[in-house]
Motif scaffolding. Structure first.
Motif, short mmCIF file in Angstrom:
data_model
loop_
_atom_site.label_atom_id
_atom_site.label_comp_id
_atom_site.label_asym_id
_atom_site.label_seq_id
_atom_site.Cartn_x
_atom_site.Cartn_y
_atom_site.Cartn_z
N ALA A 1 43.43 40.88 41.44
CA ALA A 1 43.08 40.83 39.92
C ALA A 1 43.01 41.73 39.07
O ALA A 1 43.27 41.19 38.26
CB ALA A 1 41.21 40.99 39.90
N GLU A 2 44.15 43.19 39.52
CA GLU A 2 44.54 44.06 38.83
C GLU A 2 45.56 44.12 38.30
O GLU A 2 46.39 44.20 37.15
CB GLU A 2 44.09 45.49 39.28
CG GLU A 2 43.57 46.20 39.77
CD GLU A 2 43.59 47.70 40.04
OE1 GLU A 2 42.59 48.12 40.07
OE2 GLU A 2 43.90 46.98 41.03
N ASP A 3 46.77 42.45 38.75
CA ASP A 3 47.65 42.44 38.79
C ASP A 3 47.39 40.96 37.91
O ASP A 3 48.53 40.56 36.93
CB ASP A 3 48.60 41.90 39.95
CG ASP A 3 49.19 42.77 40.53
OD1 ASP A 3 49.15 44.52 39.76
OD2 ASP A 3 49.23 42.87 41.54
N MET A 4 46.30 40.32 37.76
CA MET A 4 46.87 39.68 36.48
C MET A 4 46.20 40.02 34.95
O MET A 4 46.29 41.21 34.96
CB MET A 4 45.17 38.92 36.68
CG MET A 4 45.58 37.70 38.61
SD MET A 4 43.91 37.07 38.63
CE MET A 4 44.12 35.50 37.82
N ASP A 5 46.56 38.71 34.36
CA ASP A 5 46.87 38.96 32.53
C ASP A 5 45.32 40.07 32.59
O ASP A 5 44.06 38.68 33.27
CB ASP A 5 46.62 37.32 31.87
CG ASP A 5 48.76 38.47 31.87
OD1 ASP A 5 49.33 38.66 32.11
OD2 ASP A 5 48.47 37.02 31.32
N ALA A 6 44.17 40.52 31.89
CA ALA A 6 43.23 40.47 31.92
C ALA A 6 42.33 39.35 31.39
O ALA A 6 40.93 39.53 31.74
CB ALA A 6 43.37 41.77 30.78
N ASP B 1 42.57 36.62 32.57
CA ASP B 1 42.02 35.57 33.86
C ASP B 1 41.87 36.53 34.86
O ASP B 1 41.61 35.25 35.78
CB ASP B 1 44.01 35.29 33.34
CG ASP B 1 44.66 34.32 32.67
OD1 ASP B 1 44.12 33.60 31.84
OD2 ASP B 1 45.88 34.20 32.38
N SER B 2 41.73 37.77 34.34
CA SER B 2 40.93 38.81 35.55
C SER B 2 40.01 38.51 35.98
O SER B 2 39.26 38.84 36.87
CB SER B 2 42.13 39.41 35.85
OG SER B 2 41.00 40.50 34.94
N GLY C 1 38.27 37.27 39.09
CA GLY C 1 38.61 37.63 39.99
C GLY C 1 37.88 38.71 40.30
O GLY C 1 37.60 39.77 41.89
N LEU C 2 37.96 39.49 39.72
CA LEU C 2 36.85 40.75 39.90
C LEU C 2 35.92 40.63 40.21
O LEU C 2 34.65 41.20 40.64
CB LEU C 2 37.06 41.29 38.59
CG LEU C 2 38.16 41.73 37.45
CD1 LEU C 2 38.35 42.35 36.31
CD2 LEU C 2 38.92 43.17 38.42
#
Length: 283
Positions: free
Chosen positions: A223-228, A230-231, A234-235
Motif C-alpha cells: 500500500a505504501e508503494d502505491m499512488d496515494a 489508489d492506496s 489496500g490500507l
C-alpha cells in the motif's frame, strides 16, 4: 492382527533383511551412509508404482513393491539420523535440499493415489517432505501438499509435536517474520494461501496472529508503494489484518504499524475529500 499392523511388521521385516551393503557396521551408528545416486526414469517409475500399490492396497502389494517401500523407510531413517548429527541450521537446510529429490517420486505417487499415506514409518514420508520443503524455502510446493494431508487427516510425525495446519502456519509465519525483521520482503501470495488453506481450522490464536502480522506487514508495504489515490483500499485491508492479529494476541507487536496505516489512510481520505469552488473542503 489388523491389516495396518501386518503391513508394519512386513515392512519392518523387509528392512531388517534389506541389502547388507546398506546396513553393515560402521563408525556412523552401525550403518554406512546412503550415497545419493543419479535419479533415473526407471527408478522414479518403480517408486511411483510401489507407492501407489502400498498406499492404496497394502495387502495386495507384491514383494517387489514392499522392498521398494522398505528402502524408502530405510532412507528416511538414515536421513533423519544424519540431520540429527548436524548442528548448523544452514547445513541442515543444505542437507534437506539434497535429500528432497530422493523422495519426490514416492510422494508424487502417494498424492496421485489419493488414498492416504500408508502405515508405520512410511506414513511419515509425505508430512516430513512437506516440512523440508518449507525449511528449504519451497513454500508453494509445500502448500500444494496441504489439501491432501488435511483431506486424509494425516498426522505429523511425533517429533514435530504439532498437527499439520499448526506447523504449516507457524513455520511459514516464522520464515516470513524472520525475513521482514531483516528488512526483506516475503511473497504475500504464500502467506495468503497458508491462511486460506487453514482459515476454518482450529489453531492457537498466537500462531494465527503471527501469520496475520506477516500478512499485514506485506500489505502495508504494498500500500505504501502505491499512488496515494489508489492506496485507500489496500490500507483498509491492512488495518483489518493487523487489528485481527492484535485481537488474537495483544503482544504480537503491530501497534506501531496500525498507527502508521491509520495515519496514511487519514491523509489519503483527506486528500480525496471533495472541495467547493473556493478550494475549501465541502461541508
Amino acid at each position: 492382527m489388523t491389516p495396518a499392523r501386518r503391513h508394519r511388521e512386513r515392512i519392518a521385516a523387509i528392512v531388517a533383511a534389506a541389502d547388507p551393503k546398506l546396513v553393515v557396521s560402521s563408525a556412523e551408528g552401525g550403518r554406512t551412509p546412503l550415497v545419493p545416486v543419479a535419479r533415473t526414469p526407471a527408478m522414479n517409475h518403480l517408486e511411483r508404482t510401489a507407492a501407489a500399490a502400498i498406499v492404496a492396497a497394502p495387502e495386495n502389494s507384491t514383494s517387489a513393491e514392499s522392498r521398494v517401500a522398505a528402502q524408502i523407510v530405510l532412507r528416511l531413517t538414515h536421513d533423519l539420523r544424519r540431520l540429527k548429527e548436524i548442528r548448523s541450521i544452514d547445513r541442515k537446510i543444505d542437507a534437506k535440499r539434497e535429500m528432497l529429490p530422493e523422495y519426490e517420486a514416492w510422494v508424487n505417487a502417494v498424492i496421485e493415489a489419493d488414498a492416504g499415506v500408508g502405515a508405520g514409518t512410511a506414513a511419515d514420508v509425505v508430512p516430513t517432505y512437506m516440512v523440508w520443503l518449507i525449511d528449504t524455502g519451497a513454500f508453494m510446493a509445500a502448500l500444494d501438499l496441504v489439501p491432501f494431508l488435511l483431506r486424509h487427516k494425516v498426522d505429523m510425525p511425533k517429533r514435530y509435536e504439532r498437527d499439520v495446519p499448526t506447523i504449516v502456519v507457524e513455520l511459514i509465519a516464522d520464515a516470513a517474520l524472520k525475513a521482514q525483521n531483516a528488512g526483506e520482503c516475503f511473497v504475500l501470495d504464500v502467506l495468503s494461501r497458508a491462511n486460506d488453506l487453514t482459515a476454518d481450522l482450529d489453531i492457537h490464536d498466537q500462531v494465527r496472529a503471527k501469520l496475520l502480522k506477516a500478512i499485514g506487514i506485506e500489505q502495508l508495504r504494498i500500500a505504501e508503494d502505491m499512488d496515494a489515490a489508489d492506496s485507500a483500499v489496500g490500507l483498509e485491508t491492512t488495518l483489518a489484518t493487523l487489528r485481527e492479529a492484535q485481537r488474537l494476541n495483544d503482544r504480537i507487536g503491530v501497534r506501531d504499524r496500525i498507527k502508521r496505516a491509520d495515519k496514511l489512510l487519514a491523509a489519503v481520505n483527506a486528500a480525496a475529500a471533495p472541495t467547493d469552488t473556493s478550494g475549501t473542503p465541502a461541508a
